[in-house]
Scaffold this motif. Structure first.
Motif, PDB file in Angstrom:
ATOM      1  N   TRP A   1       1.082  -1.198   0.191  1.00 20.21           N
ATOM      2  CA  TRP A   1       0.072  -0.016  -0.032  1.00 20.21           C
ATOM      3  C   TRP A   1       0.913   1.152  -0.083  1.00 20.21           C
ATOM      4  CZ3 TRP A   1      -1.865   3.545   4.109  1.00 20.21           C
ATOM      5  CH2 TRP A   1      -3.088   4.151   3.624  1.00 20.21           C
TER       6      TRP A   1
ATOM      7  N   ARG B   1       2.578   1.605  -3.397  1.00 21.86           N
ATOM      8  CA  ARG B   1       1.506   1.920  -4.380  1.00 21.86           C
ATOM      9  C   ARG B   1       1.272   3.763  -4.051  1.00 21.86           C
ATOM     10  NH1 ARG B   1      -4.686   0.621  -4.313  1.00 21.86           N
ATOM     11  NH2 ARG B   1      -3.738  -0.926  -3.027  1.00 21.86           N
ATOM     12  N   ILE B   2       1.169   4.226  -2.916  1.00 23.71           N
ATOM     13  CA  ILE B   2       0.928   5.587  -2.778  1.00 23.71           C
ATOM     14  C   ILE B   2       2.298   6.301  -3.307  1.00 23.71           C
ATOM     15  CG2 ILE B   2       0.528   7.354  -1.120  1.00 23.71           C
ATOM     16  CD1 ILE B   2      -1.034   5.357   0.706  1.00 23.71           C
TER      17      ILE B   2
ATOM     18  N   ASN C   1       2.516   6.143  -6.785  1.00 26.80           N
ATOM     19  CA  ASN C   1       1.691   7.205  -7.695  1.00 26.80           C
ATOM     20  C   ASN C   1       2.055   8.729  -7.594  1.00 26.80           C
ATOM     21  OD1 ASN C   1      -0.778   7.335  -8.961  1.00 26.80           O
ATOM     22  ND2 ASN C   1      -1.797   7.880  -7.183  1.00 26.80           N
TER      23      ASN C   1
ATOM     24  N   LYS D   1       8.740   0.909 -17.158  1.00 29.23           N
ATOM     25  CA  LYS D   1       9.897  -0.396 -17.060  1.00 29.23           C
ATOM     26  C   LYS D   1      10.762  -0.001 -16.170  1.00 29.23           C
ATOM     27  CE  LYS D   1       9.300  -1.154 -22.031  1.00 29.23           C
ATOM     28  NZ  LYS D   1       9.783  -0.449 -23.430  1.00 29.23           N
TER      29      LYS D   1
ATOM     30  N   TYR E   1       6.318 -11.159  -8.256  1.00 27.48           N
ATOM     31  CA  TYR E   1       5.641 -10.354  -9.233  1.00 27.48           C
ATOM     32  C   TYR E   1       4.150  -9.931  -8.873  1.00 27.48           C
ATOM     33  CZ  TYR E   1       8.959 -10.865 -13.106  1.00 27.48           C
ATOM     34  OH  TYR E   1       9.878 -10.771 -13.916  1.00 27.48           O
TER      35      TYR E   1
ATOM     36  N   VAL F   1       1.045  -3.325  -6.115  1.00 25.77           N
ATOM     37  CA  VAL F   1       1.794  -2.145  -5.998  1.00 25.77           C
ATOM     38  C   VAL F   1       1.335  -1.043  -7.260  1.00 25.77           C
ATOM     39  CG1 VAL F   1       4.122  -0.407  -6.075  1.00 25.77           C
ATOM     40  CG2 VAL F   1       3.572  -2.597  -4.643  1.00 25.77           C
ATOM     41  N   THR F   2       1.453  -1.792  -8.481  1.00 24.70           N
ATOM     42  CA  THR F   2       1.305  -1.013  -9.450  1.00 24.70           C
ATOM     43  C   THR F   2      -0.192  -0.991 -10.046  1.00 24.70           C
ATOM     44  OG1 THR F   2       1.918  -2.756 -10.910  1.00 24.70           O
ATOM     45  CG2 THR F   2       3.717  -1.227 -10.374  1.00 24.70           C
ATOM     46  N   GLY F   3      -0.927  -2.232  -9.655  1.00 21.62           N
ATOM     47  CA  GLY F   3      -2.242  -2.186 -10.344  1.00 21.62           C
ATOM     48  C   GLY F   3      -2.198  -2.938 -11.623  1.00 21.62           C
TER      49      GLY F   3
END
Lengths: 181, 211
Positions: A72, A75-76, A79, A133, A147, A153-155
């Motif tokens: 999480w 990911r934030i 972003n 990439k 993976y 993380v990336t969606g």
């Protein structure tokens, strides 16, 4: 560590805001490393990580699975890095010209110099990759994620991520070989 | 950019022993792993103090898990209660209850929204689910505060709640772990954390505006 994260999150949500410091100490180094590799600039990375962790604190109650807090937070931060890259000003230092990030402990000046050149070389090769990439390579080979975790993380879907990592490896290898020649 | 041997990718994905690679691939493997190792250098800076200073100015992201929630849980937990009454008291109690029911049926029952509040209905089709609840901006995304019911076990879950008028973001939590947007919401909004996930959106009309 996973259950410990959930315990700390529960403490923060129960009103112990200072406990968030435990999570900062735990994840700040990795997040800073990730953001530095993504942005190529330690100052911008520090801003991105600080903004991301404050945002994470404010929305901690929305963390749907505290046992996956690491994903999480990445990911934030990812972003935030993408937003930063999208609005990068023209007068910013381009990624490929950014100075190398701070170096690990090195015992003498010669070692520092050699390692600094090596890091700069690899950072330039990494900076030449498209952001998606670059992110995939860093999450896989610098942060050591599976993976599955990268997908969280990336969606992005796992086959897509594998393709990005493969392409990043190929581009990096080619760039590094050209420098060696 | 030229594709590289799939065996090199397999070794880099820890699916193959790098020692089995031919010499040229082993060199490429070593070069990429060295590059990754160099990138693992952690920057020597910290923003911990800056973050803690900033979050001390913010309201705590508190879950609704204080004494009130514990009290609600206590009341919600099934308990065996034994009441021993004399027959004459039982009769009196029955008459009293009947009178209360008669009176209450002549009045509106349950809380009513104020002029600035409205009623939100949450309906979802989750066949086979053991529990469904709603979390959203109106309850600080806290679980355990608004449960949907499926009394006739037809897979259609329902709950109504009095909420402040306006827009509220929400999600269903199915079986305590699966967060799903409301397929019937009609409106959705990005959850702000990237990865393209969306929260459902409900608009609550103020009771004063209803006919």
């Amino acid at each position: 560590m996973v259950n410990e994260d959930a315990d700390v999150v529960a403490r923060v949500l129960a009103g112990d805001g200072e406990a968030f410091g435990i999570l900062i100490r735990r994840y700040e180094p990795g997040l800073l490393r990730f953001a530095t590799r993504m942005l190529g600039n330690p100052d911008a990375a520090a801003d991105a990580v600080a903004e991301s962790l404050v945002r994470a604190y404010r929305h901690l109650a929305q963390c749907r699975d505290p046992s996956r807090l690491r994903s999480w937070l990445y990911r934030i931060t990812g972003n935030r890095c993408r937003s930063h890259l999208a609005r990068r000003h023209m007068d910013d230092v381009p990624l490929s010209e950014a100075p190398p990030a701070a170096l690990a402990e090195a015992s003498d000046a010669w070692e520092i110099l050699v390692r600094s050149e090596q890091v700069a070389l690899v950072e330039r090769a990494l900076a030449a990759l498209p952001a998606e990439k670059r992110e995939a390579f860093v999450l896989k080979h610098v942060e050591g994620m599976s993976y599955e975790e990268m997908a969280a993380v990336t969606g992005a879907r796992i086959p897509t991520l594998k393709m990005r990592v493969h392409r990043a490896r190929e581009a990096l290898l080619e760039a590094l070989e050209e420098v060696v020649r | 950019m030229s594709p590289i041997d799939p065996r090199l990718h397999e070794a880099l994905d820890a699916e193959r022993d790098p020692g089995e690679l031919p010499t040229d691939l082993r060199e490429a493997y070593a070069r990429l792993m060295s590059a990754a190792e160099l990138l693992q250098t952690t920057p020597r800076l910290s923003v911990a103090t800056r973050i803690m200073t900033e979050i001390r100015q913010l309201p705590a992201p508190v879950h609704w898990d204080g004494p009130m929630r514990r009290l609600v849980r206590w009341f919600g937990r099934p308990r065996a209660v034994t009441v021993r009454l004399r027959p004459v008291w039982t009769l009196g109690l029955a008459v009293g209850l009947a009178a209360m029911l008669l009176l209450s049926s002549q009045q509106d029952s349950g809380p009513t929204p104020t002029a600035s509040e409205g009623i939100a209905n949450f309906i979802g089709h989750f066949p086979g689910a053991k529990s469904v609840e709603v979390v959203g901006s109106f309850n600080n995304w806290s679980r355990g505060t608004l449960h949907l019911n499926d009394d006739d076990h037809d897979g259609i879950w329902h709950a109504a709640a009095i909420l402040p008028a306006g827009a509220h973001e929400y999600m269903f939590v199915v079986d305590g772990e699966r967060w799903v947007p409301d397929p019937l919401a009609g409106r959705y909004v990005d959850d702000g954390f990237g990865a393209g996930q969306e929260n459902s959106l409900v608009f609550v009309r103020p009771a004063a505006a209803l006919p």
